[in-house]
Every structure is written in C-alpha cells, then in structure tokens.
Design a protein around this motif. Sequence first.
Motif, mmCIF file in Angstrom:
data_model
loop_
_atom_site.group_PDB
_atom_site.id
_atom_site.type_symbol
_atom_site.label_atom_id
_atom_site.label_comp_id
_atom_site.label_asym_id
_atom_site.label_seq_id
_atom_site.Cartn_x
_atom_site.Cartn_y
_atom_site.Cartn_z
ATOM 1 N N ALA A 113 10.133 -10.745 -14.000
ATOM 2 C CA ALA A 113 10.352 -11.412 -15.287
ATOM 3 C C ALA A 113 9.007 -11.615 -15.971
ATOM 4 O O ALA A 113 8.010 -11.937 -15.311
ATOM 5 N N ALA A 114 8.983 -11.434 -17.271
ATOM 6 C CA ALA A 114 7.737 -11.542 -18.040
ATOM 7 C C ALA A 114 7.109 -12.924 -17.919
ATOM 8 O O ALA A 114 5.882 -13.060 -17.940
ATOM 9 N N TRP A 115 7.917 -13.958 -17.769
ATOM 10 C CA TRP A 115 7.402 -15.323 -17.698
ATOM 11 C C TRP A 115 6.810 -15.661 -16.326
ATOM 12 O O TRP A 115 6.149 -16.672 -16.158
ATOM 13 N N CYS A 116 7.023 -14.812 -15.337
ATOM 14 C CA CYS A 116 6.606 -15.080 -13.951
ATOM 15 C C CYS A 116 5.142 -14.691 -13.732
ATOM 16 O O CYS A 116 4.783 -13.518 -13.857
ATOM 17 N N GLY A 117 4.316 -15.659 -13.413
ATOM 18 C CA GLY A 117 2.904 -15.399 -13.159
ATOM 19 C C GLY A 117 2.689 -14.465 -11.980
ATOM 20 O O GLY A 117 1.809 -13.601 -12.012
ATOM 21 N N THR A 118 3.476 -14.610 -10.934
ATOM 22 C CA THR A 118 3.359 -13.727 -9.775
ATOM 23 C C THR A 118 3.637 -12.287 -10.176
ATOM 24 O O THR A 118 2.934 -11.367 -9.747
ATOM 25 N N CYS A 119 4.650 -12.098 -11.016
ATOM 26 C CA CYS A 119 4.981 -10.745 -11.479
ATOM 27 C C CYS A 119 3.835 -10.149 -12.286
ATOM 28 O O CYS A 119 3.480 -8.974 -12.105
ATOM 29 N N ARG A 120 3.272 -10.941 -13.177
ATOM 30 C CA ARG A 120 2.157 -10.439 -13.993
ATOM 31 C C ARG A 120 0.983 -10.028 -13.101
ATOM 32 O O ARG A 120 0.350 -9.000 -13.335
ATOM 33 N N GLU A 121 0.707 -10.800 -12.072
ATOM 34 C CA GLU A 121 -0.381 -10.469 -11.146
ATOM 35 C C GLU A 121 -0.049 -9.239 -10.306
ATOM 36 O O GLU A 121 -0.934 -8.485 -9.930
ATOM 37 N N GLU B 290 16.642 -13.976 -7.050
ATOM 38 C CA GLU B 290 16.199 -15.361 -6.995
ATOM 39 C C GLU B 290 14.701 -15.494 -6.792
ATOM 40 O O GLU B 290 14.126 -16.524 -7.114
ATOM 41 N N ASN B 291 14.077 -14.459 -6.223
ATOM 42 C CA ASN B 291 12.645 -14.504 -5.930
ATOM 43 C C ASN B 291 11.973 -13.258 -6.486
ATOM 44 O O ASN B 291 12.549 -12.177 -6.502
ATOM 45 N N PHE B 292 10.737 -13.454 -6.895
ATOM 46 C CA PHE B 292 9.955 -12.343 -7.445
ATOM 47 C C PHE B 292 8.729 -12.097 -6.586
ATOM 48 O O PHE B 292 8.130 -13.043 -6.101
ATOM 49 N N PRO B 293 8.332 -10.844 -6.456
ATOM 50 C CA PRO B 293 9.052 -9.657 -6.891
ATOM 51 C C PRO B 293 10.196 -9.315 -5.937
ATOM 52 O O PRO B 293 10.097 -9.510 -4.736
ATOM 53 N N THR B 294 11.275 -8.798 -6.498
ATOM 54 C CA THR B 294 12.368 -8.227 -5.725
ATOM 55 C C THR B 294 12.289 -6.718 -5.927
ATOM 56 O O THR B 294 12.107 -6.249 -7.049
ATOM 57 N N LEU B 295 12.403 -5.980 -4.834
ATOM 58 C CA LEU B 295 12.247 -4.535 -4.884
ATOM 59 C C LEU B 295 13.504 -3.832 -4.412
ATOM 60 O O LEU B 295 14.205 -4.325 -3.521
ATOM 61 N N GLN C 221 2.146 -8.589 -1.872
ATOM 62 C CA GLN C 221 0.984 -7.955 -1.254
ATOM 63 C C GLN C 221 1.253 -6.450 -1.250
ATOM 64 O O GLN C 221 2.147 -5.976 -0.543
ATOM 65 N N HIS C 222 0.487 -5.726 -2.010
ATOM 66 C CA HIS C 222 0.768 -4.316 -2.261
ATOM 67 C C HIS C 222 0.750 -3.453 -1.015
ATOM 68 O O HIS C 222 1.465 -2.459 -0.947
ATOM 69 N N PHE C 223 -0.054 -3.830 -0.018
ATOM 70 C CA PHE C 223 -0.102 -3.014 1.190
ATOM 71 C C PHE C 223 1.261 -3.001 1.904
ATOM 72 O O PHE C 223 1.594 -2.031 2.580
#
Length: 126
Positions: A17-25, A60-65, A82-84
Amino acid sequence: MSTQVCEAEFLVACLCAAWCGTCREYRDGFDALQIRFPEVGFAWIDVEEQAEVADELDVENFPTLVIQRGKRVLFCGPMLPQHFLLERLIETFLAQSEETSAAYAVGTAERRSWQDVADIRSRLPQ
C-alpha cells in the motif's frame, strides 16, 4: 503491466500500500531483484489502487508476496521485509523442475487453498 510480467513463467507479485512506510522502503530492493532475475516477471500491486487484483486475498501484513509458476501458486503470504529472503525463495523455485513445482503447489492443504484465491496472474491486466 509489462508484457514480460504477463508472459514470464515465474511471477513475483508484491501486495503493498502506498501509505505503508515498510512498503516504500521495500520497493527499491524489490526493483533490484527484478534486475537480478530478468527471466522472472515482477508486479508491484497497491492493494487499494488495484483492489480488483488483490480483493480475494485478505492482506493484513505488508509486504505480502505471491509467487507463481504459470498458474500454480507456490507461495502466498507475508514476508519479513528483508530482500535476501525473497531472493533465496526465488532461487529455490527457479531450481525446481516443473514436476516438482506442480507437486509442491498442491502438497499441503494450505497450498491447495491458494490455487484459486491467490492466482494473481489471472487477474492482472494483459
């Protein structure tokens, strides 16, 4: 949506979601994985702006993949940002034969339940 995303054998969709700081990071690293794995289609899906794509999933949680091989859903759920972890999961699925992926997709009741509800590929614009 790029043609490459729709035609790639593997699809990695990030539901955020655009409003989610975790998503933006998380976005820059997600985009870097797209460069690292050019044979994989990547889709960034905003659950509010593209609700028709993600509606059937209870995010319910971001990011969901969601990771698919063809129409088969191999993974559906939240992941630590964590991208790894995503990189390792992609490598694991790329190393599987088609037969192994097919068996894996239906190997548990949870994964069988993903096959309809988490089929993001079928809901992406062509």
